[in-house]
Design an enzyme around this catalytic site. Structure first.
Site, mmCIF file in Angstrom:
data_model
loop_
_atom_site.group_PDB
_atom_site.id
_atom_site.type_symbol
_atom_site.label_atom_id
_atom_site.label_comp_id
_atom_site.label_asym_id
_atom_site.label_seq_id
_atom_site.Cartn_x
_atom_site.Cartn_y
_atom_site.Cartn_z
ATOM 1 N N SER A 1 0.806 -1.226 0.000
ATOM 2 C CA SER A 1 0.000 0.000 0.000
ATOM 3 C C SER A 1 0.835 1.271 0.000
ATOM 4 O O SER A 1 0.283 2.366 -0.116
ATOM 5 C CB SER A 1 -0.926 0.015 1.215
ATOM 6 O OG SER A 1 -0.211 0.256 2.411
ATOM 7 N N THR B 1 -2.609 2.968 2.787
ATOM 8 C CA THR B 1 -1.889 4.201 3.063
ATOM 9 C C THR B 1 -1.375 4.089 4.487
ATOM 10 O O THR B 1 -1.883 3.285 5.262
ATOM 11 C CB THR B 1 -2.875 5.398 2.972
ATOM 12 O OG1 THR B 1 -3.441 5.435 1.674
ATOM 13 C CG2 THR B 1 -2.218 6.736 3.277
ATOM 14 N N THR C 1 1.564 7.049 0.563
ATOM 15 C CA THR C 1 0.756 5.998 -0.057
ATOM 16 C C THR C 1 1.211 5.705 -1.483
ATOM 17 O O THR C 1 1.835 6.541 -2.134
ATOM 18 C CB THR C 1 -0.723 6.437 -0.103
ATOM 19 O OG1 THR C 1 -1.543 5.349 -0.521
ATOM 20 C CG2 THR C 1 -0.930 7.591 -1.072
ATOM 21 N N ARG D 1 -3.498 9.810 -11.547
ATOM 22 C CA ARG D 1 -4.458 10.049 -10.457
ATOM 23 C C ARG D 1 -3.727 10.466 -9.179
ATOM 24 O O ARG D 1 -2.723 9.882 -8.793
ATOM 25 C CB ARG D 1 -5.261 8.787 -10.201
ATOM 26 C CG ARG D 1 -6.257 8.853 -9.039
ATOM 27 C CD ARG D 1 -5.709 8.263 -7.772
ATOM 28 N NE ARG D 1 -6.743 8.133 -6.733
ATOM 29 C CZ ARG D 1 -6.483 7.813 -5.465
ATOM 30 N NH1 ARG D 1 -5.238 7.583 -5.092
ATOM 31 N NH2 ARG D 1 -7.449 7.712 -4.587
ATOM 32 N N VAL D 2 -4.231 11.495 -8.517
ATOM 33 C CA VAL D 2 -3.694 11.934 -7.239
ATOM 34 C C VAL D 2 -4.779 11.751 -6.191
ATOM 35 O O VAL D 2 -5.909 12.196 -6.375
ATOM 36 C CB VAL D 2 -3.260 13.413 -7.304
ATOM 37 C CG1 VAL D 2 -2.837 13.910 -5.925
ATOM 38 C CG2 VAL D 2 -2.115 13.580 -8.302
ATOM 39 N N GLY D 3 -4.444 11.085 -5.113
ATOM 40 C CA GLY D 3 -5.429 10.859 -4.056
ATOM 41 C C GLY D 3 -5.408 11.954 -3.016
ATOM 42 O O GLY D 3 -4.938 13.078 -3.252
ATOM 43 N N ASP D 4 -5.905 11.626 -1.828
ATOM 44 C CA ASP D 4 -5.979 12.630 -0.760
ATOM 45 C C ASP D 4 -4.661 12.791 -0.013
ATOM 46 O O ASP D 4 -4.411 13.847 0.586
ATOM 47 C CB ASP D 4 -7.095 12.278 0.231
ATOM 48 C CG ASP D 4 -6.886 10.930 0.892
ATOM 49 O OD1 ASP D 4 -6.237 10.047 0.283
ATOM 50 O OD2 ASP D 4 -7.389 10.733 2.020
ATOM 51 N N THR E 1 -6.742 7.356 5.917
ATOM 52 C CA THR E 1 -6.389 6.291 4.984
ATOM 53 C C THR E 1 -7.695 5.810 4.353
ATOM 54 O O THR E 1 -8.760 5.977 4.924
ATOM 55 C CB THR E 1 -5.696 5.111 5.685
ATOM 56 O OG1 THR E 1 -6.591 4.549 6.663
ATOM 57 C CG2 THR E 1 -4.406 5.523 6.370
ATOM 58 N N GLY E 2 -7.589 5.200 3.191
ATOM 59 C CA GLY E 2 -8.802 4.709 2.533
ATOM 60 C C GLY E 2 -9.098 5.501 1.275
ATOM 61 O O GLY E 2 -8.207 6.131 0.693
ATOM 62 N N GLY F 1 -9.466 7.995 -1.118
ATOM 63 C CA GLY F 1 -9.097 9.397 -1.130
ATOM 64 C C GLY F 1 -10.115 10.289 -1.809
ATOM 65 O O GLY F 1 -10.332 11.439 -1.399
HETATM 66 N N1 GLY Z 1 -5.974 7.464 0.775
HETATM 67 C C1 GLY Z 1 -5.083 7.081 -0.224
HETATM 68 C C2 GLY Z 1 -5.552 7.299 -1.588
HETATM 69 O O1 GLY Z 1 -6.752 7.322 -1.831
HETATM 70 O O2 GLY Z 1 -4.741 7.434 -2.465
#
Ligand code: GLY
Length: 354
Positions: A91, A202, A220, A230-233, A253-254, A256
């Site tokens: 992860s 993450t 992450t 793609r960019v997450g949170d 985590t989870g 994003g």
């Molecule tokens: N929380 C990590 C992501 O969605 O990339």
């Protein structure tokens, strides 16, 4: 820990008293007004380190470093480096699951309470420790976020060593995912359970020192098989992590995409600023996330179809983890040692939509 029943009772009482905002009242658990409810967030002695459950080894390392006098951000980055450099953790960092093209792209961000500084990197390739690159952005530039090939170039200029982050295990998982993607393509289908493998993972870690200085970091490999770019949170300051030295720190985590729209880490810190205890603050953030979720990601019962966890640590050493469904845990280390504790939750696991 707050049970769904407690929460529903509180929400019902508030709604009956006319406190629930109209725009949110259609959701199963509408947002309650500000004000500390106490919750079960436990007051502990400082220092304290809190993280997602996969940081169980890391919180001990970070705690020991803080006890030895190290800066809290350096300490928690050393804590998350353990997972980033662990090829078996799929992860984050080395061994993270790749994007749809089979390329590992990493995101990370950090904040340092005492100096009110932040740094982040997104879509970083070939560097196993994006948390350290995020801190380098903070330390050595006038910027907060660097992305893509230029973030990689920046890291190389600073002496980070490039390496292939795609382990054989993650490469095999990606090949199997790709083979199952389209029944009419030219790859023979794979009948194993790869599609069930987690799609987000993450590590978030937060710390408060004995003197009350706070720091936060999240790192992450993002959503597995994501659309390239793609960019997450995690690298979004205020979503994946946030801290304010006068209040505390929070992170997630989870999924994003769900968190970005609620600016979850910032919102948790803001609730704590208003005097809300960490556990209650996180449950309110989770409610806000659900309120901001489009119908396709909610079951007929209004419950989310995705996983998202939040973690918070107040300046005075109270802490919590929270999520939508019962059963999750988070890691903590304080004078009682490193351990897993249960997350607060809104719903029983049986309420998760199929
Ligand atoms: N929380 C990590 C992501 O969605 O990339």
């Amino acid at each position: 820990m707050t049970s769904r029943r407690d929460f529903l009772q509180t929400a019902s009482a508030l709604a009956a008293a006319g406190f629930v905002p109209r725009a949110l009242s259609a959701h199963p658990l509408a947002e309650a007004p500000g004000g500390a409810r106490g919750g079960a967030s436990t007051v502990r002695a400082r220092p304290c380190v809190v993280s997602s459950a996969n940081g169980l080894r890391g919180v001990k390392v970070a705690y020991d470093r803080i006890i030895a006098g190290e800066d809290p951000l350096d300490a928690i980055i050393a804590g998350v480096n353990i997972q980033e450099l662990d090829p078996d953790d799929q992860s984050v960092g080395l061994g993270g699951l790749p994007n749809a093209n089979g390329i590992v792209q990493l995101d990370a961000s950090c904040m340092h309470g005492p100096t009110r500084r932040a740094g982040a990197v997104a879509c970083l390739e070939d560097i196993a420790t994006p948390s350290l690159v995020a801190k380098a952005v903070m330390d050595y530039t006038d910027h907060v976020l660097l992305a893509g090939p230029d973030a990689r170039r920046f890291a190389l200029e600073l002496g980070f060593t490039p390496q292939n982050l795609l382990t054989e295990k993650s490469r095999q998982d990606w090949l199997r995912w790709r083979a199952r993607l389209n029944p009419r393509d030219m790859y023979l289908d794979y009948d194993g359970d790869i599609a069930i493998k987690f799609h987000t993972g993450t590590i978030n870690m937060n710390a408060v020192t004995a003197a009350g200085d706070v720091a936060s970091v999240t790192t992450t490999s993002g959503m597995a098989w994501k659309v390239p770019g793609r960019v997450g949170d995690s690298p979004i300051v205020g979503a994946g992590q946030y801290c304010d030295n006068t209040v505390g720190a929070a992170g997630s985590t989870g999924r994003g995409e769900a968190n970005i729209k609620a600016c979850g880490a910032f919102l948790a810190v803001e609730f704590m600023r208003q005097g809300v205890a960490p556990e209650e603050a996180l449950l309110r953030v989770m409610q806000r996330v659900i309120a901001m979720t489009e119908d396709r990601l909610l079951g007929e019962n209004g419950r989310p179809r995705f996983d998202l966890q939040f973690y918070a640590l107040s300046k005075d050493g109270r802490f919590a983890g929270a999520t939508a469904y019962e059963g999750a845990s988070f890691a903590v280390c304080d004078e009682q040692g490193a351990r897993l504790e249960k997350c607060a939750y809104l719903f029983k696991a049986s309420e998760r939509p199929r």
